[in-house]
Write a protein that holds these residues in place. Structure first.
Motif, PDB file in Angstrom:
ATOM      1  N   LYS A   1      35.365  38.711  36.424  1.00  0.00           N
ATOM      2  CA  LYS A   1      34.521  37.884  37.282  1.00  0.00           C
ATOM      3  C   LYS A   1      34.501  38.345  38.736  1.00  0.00           C
ATOM      4  O   LYS A   1      33.562  38.067  39.466  1.00  0.00           O
ATOM      5  CB  LYS A   1      34.996  36.437  37.234  1.00  0.00           C
ATOM      6  CG  LYS A   1      34.895  35.809  35.882  1.00  0.00           C
ATOM      7  CD  LYS A   1      35.470  34.416  35.897  1.00  0.00           C
ATOM      8  CE  LYS A   1      35.528  33.862  34.493  1.00  0.00           C
ATOM      9  NZ  LYS A   1      36.284  32.646  34.397  1.00  0.00           N
ATOM     10  N   ASN A   2      35.592  39.005  39.157  1.00  0.00           N
ATOM     11  CA  ASN A   2      35.672  39.431  40.553  1.00  0.00           C
ATOM     12  C   ASN A   2      36.494  40.714  40.657  1.00  0.00           C
ATOM     13  O   ASN A   2      37.032  41.208  39.677  1.00  0.00           O
ATOM     14  CB  ASN A   2      36.245  38.320  41.441  1.00  0.00           C
ATOM     15  CG  ASN A   2      37.612  37.860  40.990  1.00  0.00           C
ATOM     16  OD1 ASN A   2      38.440  38.647  40.548  1.00  0.00           O
ATOM     17  ND2 ASN A   2      37.859  36.559  41.092  1.00  0.00           N
TER      18      ASN A   2
ATOM     19  N   GLU B   1      40.184  40.638  39.376  1.00  0.00           N
ATOM     20  CA  GLU B   1      40.333  40.749  37.928  1.00  0.00           C
ATOM     21  C   GLU B   1      40.083  42.192  37.470  1.00  0.00           C
ATOM     22  O   GLU B   1      40.774  42.692  36.587  1.00  0.00           O
ATOM     23  CB  GLU B   1      39.380  39.801  37.207  1.00  0.00           C
ATOM     24  CG  GLU B   1      39.770  38.350  37.331  1.00  0.00           C
ATOM     25  CD  GLU B   1      38.830  37.428  36.570  1.00  0.00           C
ATOM     26  OE1 GLU B   1      37.992  37.911  35.775  1.00  0.00           O
ATOM     27  OE2 GLU B   1      38.942  36.201  36.771  1.00  0.00           O
TER      28      GLU B   1
ATOM     29  N   ALA C   1      32.518  39.018  43.917  1.00  0.00           N
ATOM     30  CA  ALA C   1      32.049  38.889  42.539  1.00  0.00           C
ATOM     31  C   ALA C   1      31.732  40.251  41.923  1.00  0.00           C
ATOM     32  O   ALA C   1      31.216  41.142  42.581  1.00  0.00           O
ATOM     33  CB  ALA C   1      30.819  38.001  42.488  1.00  0.00           C
TER      34      ALA C   1
ATOM     35  N   ASP D   1      30.094  41.562  38.032  1.00  0.00           N
ATOM     36  CA  ASP D   1      29.620  41.137  36.713  1.00  0.00           C
ATOM     37  C   ASP D   1      29.242  42.355  35.870  1.00  0.00           C
ATOM     38  O   ASP D   1      29.402  43.497  36.298  1.00  0.00           O
ATOM     39  CB  ASP D   1      28.488  40.117  36.819  1.00  0.00           C
ATOM     40  CG  ASP D   1      27.221  40.688  37.432  1.00  0.00           C
ATOM     41  OD1 ASP D   1      26.915  41.877  37.216  1.00  0.00           O
ATOM     42  OD2 ASP D   1      26.520  39.930  38.120  1.00  0.00           O
ATOM     43  N   ASN D   2      28.734  42.094  34.693  1.00  0.00           N
ATOM     44  CA  ASN D   2      28.477  43.156  33.723  1.00  0.00           C
ATOM     45  C   ASN D   2      27.333  44.091  34.079  1.00  0.00           C
ATOM     46  O   ASN D   2      27.084  45.051  33.353  1.00  0.00           O
ATOM     47  CB  ASN D   2      28.238  42.551  32.339  1.00  0.00           C
ATOM     48  CG  ASN D   2      29.516  42.029  31.731  1.00  0.00           C
ATOM     49  OD1 ASN D   2      30.605  42.449  32.103  1.00  0.00           O
ATOM     50  ND2 ASN D   2      29.400  41.109  30.806  1.00  0.00           N
TER      51      ASN D   2
END
Length: 87
Positions: free
Chosen positions: A25-26, A29, A71, A73-74
C-alpha cells in the motif's frame, strides 16, 4: 504489479534489474517486502534514504519519494539507485 527497478548496488542485491511486487500500500510496505525477500535493507533517516550507510534516491512514477507513507499501488513504477556525486 508494482515494478521495482534497481541500479548499481541495488541491482546486485536484487539479483535482477527489475522485480514485480504486489499487495503493498505504501513505500514502507514495499521496502519491508524487499528486505524480507532480497535482504535489501533501506533505512530512512532525516528525510534521506540509505542503503548500507550510503544515500540512495527512490522515485515513484518519476517523482522523488519523500517519506515512507507515500502511497504505492499496482500501477506504479519504482526506481531505486545510489546517489551519484563527483567532480
Amino acid at each position: 504489479m508494482t515494478y521495482v527497478k534497481g541500479y548499481s548496488l541495488v541491482q546486485k542485491y536484487l539479483g535482477v534489474k527489475e522485480v514485480e511486487v504486489s499487495g503493498v500500500k505504501n513505500l514502507k510496505e514495499l521496502l519491508s517486502y524487499l528486505d524480507k525477500k532480497y535482504g535489501l535493507k533501506i533505512e530512512f533517516n532525516n528525510k534521506i534514504f540509505y542503503l548500507m550507510g550510503k544515500p540512495i534516491t527512490i522515485f515513484i512514477n518519476g517523482r522523488e519519494a519523500t517519506d515512507l507513507e507515500q502511497a504505492v499501488d499496482n500501477t506504479d513504477s519504482v526506481i531505486i539507485f545510489p546517489v551519484i556525486d563527483g567532480g
